[in-house]
Design an enzyme around this catalytic site. Structure first.
Site, short mmCIF file in Angstrom:
data_model
loop_
_atom_site.label_atom_id
_atom_site.label_comp_id
_atom_site.label_asym_id
_atom_site.label_seq_id
_atom_site.Cartn_x
_atom_site.Cartn_y
_atom_site.Cartn_z
N HIS A 97 -0.73 1.23 9.59
CA HIS A 97 -0.73 1.81 8.25
C HIS A 97 -2.16 1.91 7.74
CE1 HIS A 97 -0.58 -2.53 7.50
NE2 HIS A 97 -1.03 -2.31 6.27
N HIS A 99 -4.43 2.27 4.18
CA HIS A 99 -4.44 2.11 2.73
C HIS A 99 -5.25 3.23 2.09
CE1 HIS A 99 -3.07 -2.18 2.71
NE2 HIS A 99 -3.55 -2.11 3.95
#
Length: 137
Positions: A97, A99
């Site tokens: 992932h 940010h």
């Protein structure tokens, strides 16, 4: 896999979704470092960016850049785009992932301590969705 992001992708755990395509879903961070903190999450499980194919990682960063542009249009004077690879780098959820953290002039923090409130989450989702068509054509 049984990680929280895999559960969100399968619809087994709740999340506020902002954007979705064949390879990624963008969700609000449950403990945001700032107003509008989102996560670009790979639908396919990879431990982190080091484990992922370069092409997939590049697509994730393309999405993150488009989101940064959206936050800039919405008035954020700065935006961080960051991924953590490994526990020693601060990775807490071991699923690829990225940010995207809009900055509003507050002290720089990387992790929030308070869970996002539903009212705030709905507001963020609505704001982003109002401008995303300009960046995701």
């Amino acid at each position: 896999m049984d990680c929280i992001f895999c559960k969100i992708i399968r619809g087994e755990a709740p999340a506020w979704k902002v954007y979705e395509d064949e390879e990624f879903v963008v969700i609000l961070d449950k403990y945001p470092a700032s107003y509008g903190h989102v996560l670009v999450v790979s639908k396919k499980h990879f431990t982190n960016i080091v484990d992922a194919p370069v092409e997939l990682a590049a697509r994730g960063f393309e999405i993150a850049i488009r989101l940064a542009k959206a936050w800039a249009k919405l008035g954020a004077p700065g935006v961080n785009i960051v991924t953590n690879a490994g526990r020693s780098a601060g990775q807490a959820v071991f699923h690829l992932h990225i940010h995207v953290i809009p900055r509003w002039g507050d002290p720089l923090r990387w992790h929030g301590k308070d869970e996002i409130r539903e009212e705030t989450a709905n507001e963020v989702v609505d704001k982003l969705r109002s401008v995303l068509p300009e960046y995701f054509k």
